[in-house]
Design a protein around this motif. Structure first.
Motif, mmCIF file in Angstrom:
data_model
loop_
_atom_site.group_PDB
_atom_site.id
_atom_site.type_symbol
_atom_site.label_atom_id
_atom_site.label_comp_id
_atom_site.label_asym_id
_atom_site.label_seq_id
_atom_site.Cartn_x
_atom_site.Cartn_y
_atom_site.Cartn_z
ATOM 1 N N ASP A 88 -60.087 0.125 27.900
ATOM 2 C CA ASP A 88 -60.522 -0.361 29.084
ATOM 3 C C ASP A 88 -60.725 0.883 30.001
ATOM 4 O O ASP A 88 -59.740 1.300 30.470
ATOM 5 C CB ASP A 88 -59.528 -1.073 29.784
ATOM 6 C CG ASP A 88 -60.097 -1.832 31.012
ATOM 7 O OD1 ASP A 88 -61.039 -1.700 31.452
ATOM 8 O OD2 ASP A 88 -58.990 -2.038 31.980
ATOM 9 N N LEU A 89 -62.074 1.400 29.904
ATOM 10 C CA LEU A 89 -62.172 2.888 30.708
ATOM 11 C C LEU A 89 -62.653 2.536 32.065
ATOM 12 O O LEU A 89 -63.012 3.598 32.839
ATOM 13 C CB LEU A 89 -63.185 3.459 29.915
ATOM 14 C CG LEU A 89 -62.472 4.313 28.660
ATOM 15 C CD1 LEU A 89 -63.646 5.360 28.173
ATOM 16 C CD2 LEU A 89 -61.446 5.130 28.921
ATOM 17 N N GLY A 90 -62.903 1.152 32.607
ATOM 18 C CA GLY A 90 -63.596 0.821 33.731
ATOM 19 C C GLY A 90 -62.382 1.666 35.005
ATOM 20 O O GLY A 90 -63.102 2.432 35.803
ATOM 21 N N PRO A 91 -61.113 1.459 35.015
ATOM 22 C CA PRO A 91 -60.467 2.373 36.034
ATOM 23 C C PRO A 91 -60.595 3.863 35.894
ATOM 24 O O PRO A 91 -60.331 4.244 36.948
ATOM 25 C CB PRO A 91 -59.128 1.449 35.725
ATOM 26 C CG PRO A 91 -59.153 0.190 34.923
ATOM 27 C CD PRO A 91 -60.514 0.374 34.137
ATOM 28 N N VAL A 92 -60.619 4.116 34.698
ATOM 29 C CA VAL A 92 -60.765 5.686 34.509
ATOM 30 C C VAL A 92 -61.994 6.071 35.238
ATOM 31 O O VAL A 92 -62.070 6.939 35.731
ATOM 32 C CB VAL A 92 -60.516 6.083 33.066
ATOM 33 C CG1 VAL A 92 -60.900 7.484 32.887
ATOM 34 C CG2 VAL A 92 -59.297 5.370 32.636
ATOM 35 N N LEU A 93 -63.077 5.667 34.713
ATOM 36 C CA LEU A 93 -64.351 5.935 35.279
ATOM 37 C C LEU A 93 -64.330 5.947 36.827
ATOM 38 O O LEU A 93 -64.966 6.626 37.447
ATOM 39 C CB LEU A 93 -65.520 5.236 34.741
ATOM 40 C CG LEU A 93 -65.646 5.396 33.214
ATOM 41 C CD1 LEU A 93 -66.605 4.207 32.372
ATOM 42 C CD2 LEU A 93 -66.265 6.628 32.865
ATOM 43 N N ALA A 94 -63.818 4.727 37.346
ATOM 44 C CA ALA A 94 -63.695 4.793 38.746
ATOM 45 C C ALA A 94 -63.077 5.830 39.477
ATOM 46 O O ALA A 94 -63.440 6.337 40.310
ATOM 47 C CB ALA A 94 -63.202 3.103 39.035
ATOM 48 N N SER A 95 -61.878 6.121 38.695
ATOM 49 C CA SER A 95 -61.169 6.890 39.291
ATOM 50 C C SER A 95 -61.835 8.395 39.338
ATOM 51 O O SER A 95 -61.746 9.180 40.194
ATOM 52 C CB SER A 95 -59.826 7.142 38.541
ATOM 53 O OG SER A 95 -58.916 8.042 38.888
ATOM 54 N N VAL A 96 -62.402 8.790 37.976
ATOM 55 C CA VAL A 96 -62.954 9.976 37.921
ATOM 56 C C VAL A 96 -64.308 10.196 38.973
ATOM 57 O O VAL A 96 -64.508 11.323 39.391
ATOM 58 C CB VAL A 96 -63.568 10.120 36.264
ATOM 59 C CG1 VAL A 96 -64.611 11.388 36.256
ATOM 60 C CG2 VAL A 96 -62.092 10.412 35.660
ATOM 61 N N ARG A 97 -64.850 8.859 38.988
ATOM 62 C CA ARG A 97 -66.297 9.169 40.060
ATOM 63 C C ARG A 97 -65.410 9.246 41.564
ATOM 64 O O ARG A 97 -66.448 9.824 42.273
ATOM 65 C CB ARG A 97 -66.753 7.755 40.004
ATOM 66 C CG ARG A 97 -67.715 7.580 39.033
ATOM 67 C CD ARG A 97 -68.292 6.392 38.877
ATOM 68 N NE ARG A 97 -69.294 6.313 37.618
ATOM 69 C CZ ARG A 97 -69.124 5.268 36.762
ATOM 70 N NH1 ARG A 97 -68.477 4.292 36.793
ATOM 71 N NH2 ARG A 97 -69.891 5.479 35.501
ATOM 72 N N ARG A 98 -64.183 9.013 41.796
ATOM 73 C CA ARG A 98 -63.879 9.694 42.955
ATOM 74 C C ARG A 98 -63.252 10.870 42.913
ATOM 75 O O ARG A 98 -63.333 11.707 44.000
ATOM 76 C CB ARG A 98 -62.636 8.476 43.742
ATOM 77 C CG ARG A 98 -63.278 7.220 43.874
ATOM 78 C CD ARG A 98 -62.088 6.460 44.799
ATOM 79 N NE ARG A 98 -61.375 5.823 43.494
ATOM 80 C CZ ARG A 98 -59.872 6.379 43.447
ATOM 81 N NH1 ARG A 98 -59.495 7.282 43.999
ATOM 82 N NH2 ARG A 98 -59.313 5.837 42.299
ATOM 83 N N THR A 99 -62.381 11.426 42.048
ATOM 84 C CA THR A 99 -61.808 12.603 41.913
ATOM 85 C C THR A 99 -62.536 13.699 41.369
ATOM 86 O O THR A 99 -62.410 14.701 41.610
ATOM 87 C CB THR A 99 -60.257 12.562 41.166
ATOM 88 O OG1 THR A 99 -60.514 12.111 39.861
ATOM 89 C CG2 THR A 99 -59.493 11.478 41.670
ATOM 90 N N GLY A 100 -63.253 13.402 40.310
ATOM 91 C CA GLY A 100 -64.259 14.419 39.796
ATOM 92 C C GLY A 100 -63.446 15.108 38.592
ATOM 93 O O GLY A 100 -64.025 16.118 37.995
ATOM 94 N N ARG A 101 -62.252 14.978 38.530
ATOM 95 C CA ARG A 101 -61.404 15.977 37.556
ATOM 96 C C ARG A 101 -60.399 14.825 36.566
ATOM 97 O O ARG A 101 -59.960 13.934 37.266
ATOM 98 C CB ARG A 101 -60.511 16.833 38.197
ATOM 99 C CG ARG A 101 -61.333 17.536 39.057
ATOM 100 C CD ARG A 101 -60.387 18.743 39.672
ATOM 101 N NE ARG A 101 -61.271 19.217 41.041
ATOM 102 C CZ ARG A 101 -62.064 20.190 40.982
ATOM 103 N NH1 ARG A 101 -62.203 21.006 39.772
ATOM 104 N NH2 ARG A 101 -62.905 20.896 41.737
ATOM 105 N N LEU A 102 -60.264 15.190 35.453
ATOM 106 C CA LEU A 102 -59.601 14.243 34.534
ATOM 107 C C LEU A 102 -58.630 14.979 33.481
ATOM 108 O O LEU A 102 -59.343 16.127 32.755
ATOM 109 C CB LEU A 102 -60.561 13.056 33.922
ATOM 110 C CG LEU A 102 -60.053 12.492 32.776
ATOM 111 C CD1 LEU A 102 -58.977 11.319 33.469
ATOM 112 C CD2 LEU A 102 -61.232 11.722 31.995
ATOM 113 N N VAL A 103 -57.411 14.602 33.283
ATOM 114 C CA VAL A 103 -56.551 15.349 32.373
ATOM 115 C C VAL A 103 -56.078 14.146 31.691
ATOM 116 O O VAL A 103 -55.462 13.240 32.281
ATOM 117 C CB VAL A 103 -55.474 16.160 32.967
ATOM 118 C CG1 VAL A 103 -54.506 16.582 31.869
ATOM 119 C CG2 VAL A 103 -56.065 17.384 33.808
#
Lengths: 375, 424
Positions: free
Chosen positions: A293-308
């Motif tokens: 379920d990548l919806g919350p991940v994508l939403a978060s990355v669209r705000r933070t711009g960085r993912l680990v």
């Protein structure tokens, strides 16, 4: 988020995280924490993940007489981690079956029982023991629904204690999830805290598809508050969907994604970052590895711009590889830096005296965050 | 050599057929109609004490001819399928030729509440369970992975991973016992499969849990190129004693013997006395599959010896000697077989390919976003019939659908042809 379960977000200084008593530590089974016989538990008392799973299995068995538990030492002993403790006393030997030591047969006979209308919950005693059952899982269990053009349903749950951190001998600390995520027809989930464990095991048992249910064994004895009412009695929305990923800590500067045992590690890293670097890290518990379920991940990355992305399993062709690929496909222009990964190394799982070097920890996670900001 | 028959009936087969089977040590008994037994621990009376003729004493003349008809029709279907493979209509075929008696005899022993778990060669059992032969051809044509309703026919899907089905049958049989079913399960496997871990795990479990299950091993002497002696140092039927349940070795080319033994074994299983292993000694007269060349590993003399034990010839001789099968009746059965084969051929050659987007169907019970996304993308690019495609221009010269490509249809057949040409 399983709102019923969240009782102590203030411990972490921010709203959101599940309670996970840090004091429970990474040690092995503690007798004092072992669950007693399944029974009523108030919603207020913190319980261990092992107990939460035990209560969840109890509820699942009580709700459906077709549910049977089968595995090595699950009956009289109550399982080597005591997750099935008391179930045989409660439901009898016919429904809680101590099986011969034959993993392929545990899954293969569960397939036959499921074809007959049963809902088996199989325990594989340790992650490293699942491979003798590999054909039955990936070639039989995963494919029969497809091969039968939908005529056969195999509601089989396979519980696997997984991951390291308990100082175990070889084959007792592995993270085999990618093998199963790679196989169509299987669902793969991992719980990270007692409340989720309690709900997710019941949801997995109710699934009409086979579910690989991964339990982070080093978190078995960490406590949290659980709404122990049976799933059916919970108000709508009280438990997240089995296949929903969940934001467990909100943040603004970068996104950490973990599942199973590394959710706690990510939360710890976020705390340290908050204190030391004043970087606000968002933490997402994937919970479901297949489907993702990548919806919350994508939403978060669209705000933070960085993912680990953080997991114990090796990096090569792993869950983090899939997350990185799909986030790149779907949120490319939101990324300020490449998706970075903190994982186990691409080696066999090392001797226990070295596992602290192998497992992702706060330092490695924060180092990755630093590297992300260095772009 | 005596055929087991209803009481009072005896028949002799040619002397040369009494020579030991090729995989039995010199001097050992040949496969015989009189079942041999392996005693379970505890001295429980078993096969040696079975009055096998009593288990087929109820058969009428029509029943006996019916068994011959079954075997004749099944062989004809098998021949037609082999031809269809040779003509490119099937990607592969696994012939049951030579094993008709073992399959029809055991298959006709099954009752409506019993459940059979086949491997991939049990076309004769499928026939007895009312499965449409075209559904089986569809598998080998590459048009389906299953094609029949297991619950409706009491016949599970074919299982290609050797021996895997024995565990499914064990679990299913355990479920039958729990449900108080008056049926039993039977699982088919071969001499090669007897080496698999799953089969041995199934033996152990079925014994421990007393599952109502008949393990029906067709020892057809060859696992592709490997003889039975490469699978086991003991006779296969002896294996059961180590797992604590009885076993019987039966002449697998004797349809009545197979019927009688399987009826006995099923009745025993249904009565709650646990599993039985039946070893039906037979012979795979054809190749392992149409992709195999058995002349590389076995002799013509061996094939000839087994040809003289042909299960159809033996039953025909028996029926003729008793005046149960005259020329007219035999002609009618042959006509029926030809009609069946003709019909099957027509249905096979006109069988449409499945709808392309059906490859996305039934991956899981629940919706799966990844699969539905891929289905939507496929449909958008190629259309629901998979034929649109290449909207931005014609395919390039080396694209799959271009002038130099192999095309997307008939991949299995084309692929096999390519391998053969390039490899040899």
């Amino acid at each position: 988020m399983t709102s019923q379960a969240v009782i102590s977000g203030e411990q972490h200084g921010r709203p959101g995280p599940h309670d996970q008593s840090a004091g429970a530590g990474d040690g092995g089974p503690s007798p004092a924490d072992r669950p007693a016989a399944a029974g009523a538990t108030t919603a207020a008392a913190p319980i261990t993940m092992a107990k939460a799973l035990n209560l969840g299995l109890h509820a699942a068995m009580a709700a459906d007489p077709k549910v049977i538990v089968m595995g090595e030492d699950v009956g009289t002993l109550g399982g080597v981690f005591r997750v099935t403790d008391g179930l045989q006393r409660e439901f009898g030997e016919a429904r809680v079956i101590d099986t011969p030591l034959a993993e392929s047969a545990i899954i293969g006979t569960a397939i036959g029982l499921a074809m007959r209308g049963y809902r088996p919950v199989c325990e594989i005693q340790f992650d490293g023991f699942v491979y003798p059952a590999f054909d039955q899982i990936v070639s039989q269990l995963a494919k029969l629904h497809y091969r039968s053009a939908g005529r056969i349903r195999l509601p089989v749950t396979i519980r696997i204690p997984f991951g390291g951190g308990i100082g175990a001998v070889e084959h007792h600390s592995e993270s085999p999830e990618a093998y199963f995520c790679h196989t169509a027809g299987l669902k793969v989930v991992a719980c990270s805290n007692p409340a989720d464990a309690h709900h997710m095991i019941q949801q997995a048992v109710r699934s009409d598809d086979p579910v690989i249910f991964l339990e982070p064994k080093r978190r078995y004895w960490e406590k949290g508050t659980v709404d122990a009412r049976p799933l059916a009695e919970l108000p709508p929305g009280a438990a997240s969907d089995l296949h929903a990923s969940v934001v467990v800590r909100t943040g603004t500067d970068a996104t950490l994604v973990g599942y199973g045992p590394t959710v706690r590690t990510c939360l710890d890293a976020a705390e340290v970052s908050d204190a030391d670097d004043a970087r606000s890290l968002e933490v997402i518990d994937l919970r479901s590895l297949s489907p993702l379920d990548l919806g919350p991940v994508l939403a978060s990355v669209r705000r933070t711009g960085r993912l680990v992305v953080v997991h114990e399993a090796p990096s090569n062709v792993s869950v983090s590889a899939e997350v990185a690929a799909r986030v790149t496909e779907e949120a490319f222009y939101s990324l300020e830096s490449p998706v970075l990964r903190v994982t186990g190394f691409d080696t066999p799982y090392p001797p226990a005296r070295l596992e602290d070097h192998y497992l992702p920890d706060v330092d490695r996670i924060l180092d990755a965050v630093d590297r992300s900001f260095a772009y | 050599m005596q055929l087991l028959t209803p009481t009072g009936h005896r028949i002799t087969v040619p002397e040369e057929a009494r020579s030991p089977g090729p995989d039995l040590p010199t001097g050992a008994d040949p496969p015989v109609s009189k079942p041999r037994r392996a005693d379970p621990p505890g001295g429980e009376p078993t096969a040696a004490d079975i009055d096998l003729p009593a288990h087929v004493a109820d058969l009428t003349a029509d029943d006996l001819v019916g068994l011959y008809r079954d075997m004749t029709l099944v062989r004809r279907l098998d021949e037609e399928a082999t031809s269809l493979q040779r003509q490119g209509e099937l990607g592969l075929w696994a012939s049951l030729r030579g094993q008709e008696a073992a399959q029809v005899g055991s298959g006709r022993a099954l009752g409506p509440h019993d459940m059979a778990f086949p491997s991939y060669r049990e076309h004769g059992v499928a026939w007895c369970r009312g499965v449409d032969p075209a559904a089986i051809l569809a598998i080998f044509r590459g048009a389906s992975l299953g094609g029949w309703a297991p619950a409706e026919h009491g016949f599970a899907l074919y299982s290609i991973v050797v021996g895997s089905q024995t565990l499914h049958a064990t679990g299913y049989a355990m479920g039958m016992a729990r449900d108080g079913s008056d049926g039993a399960a039977i699982v088919y496997f071969g001499d090669g499969a007897s080496s698999e871990g799953d089969v041995n795990e199934a033996f152990g479990w079925a014994g421990v849990f007393g599952a109502p299950l008949v393990f029906f091993c067709q020892n057809n002497q060859w696992a592709i190129s490997e003889p039975t002696r490469r699978q086991s140092r003991t006779e296969i039927f002896h294996r059961a004693s180590g797992f604590g349940f009885p076993s019987v070795r039966v002449d697998g080319n004797d349809v009545l013997a197979c019927l009688a033994v399987t009826r006995w074994a099923l009745a025993r299983a249904r009565s709650g006395r646990g599993p039985v292993l039946v070893e039906a000694v037979t012979y795979r007269m054809g190749a392992h599959t149409t992709a195999d060349d058995p002349t590389r590993y076995r002799s013509a003399a061996e094939l000839d010896a087994w040809r003289r034990r042909d299960p159809l010839d033996r039953m025909r001789a028996y029926l003729s000697a008793d005046g149960l099968l005259d020329e007219d009746r035999e002609r009618r059965i042959a006509l029926e077989a030809d009609t069946l084969a003709h019909d099957l051929r027509a249905r096979c050659t006109t069988m449409p390919d499945p709808a392309p987007t059906s490859l996305f169907d039934h991956v899981q019970v629940a919706d799966n976003e990844l699969v539905s996304t891929q289905r939507a993308a496929f449909t958008a690019q190629f259309g629901a019939d998979g034929e649109d495609g290449w909207r931005d221009g014609p395919p390039g010269p080396n694209r799959p659908n271009g002038p130099n490509g192999n095309g997307r249809k008939g991949g299995l057949v084309a692929g096999e042809a390519r391998v053969s040409e390039e490899a040899w």
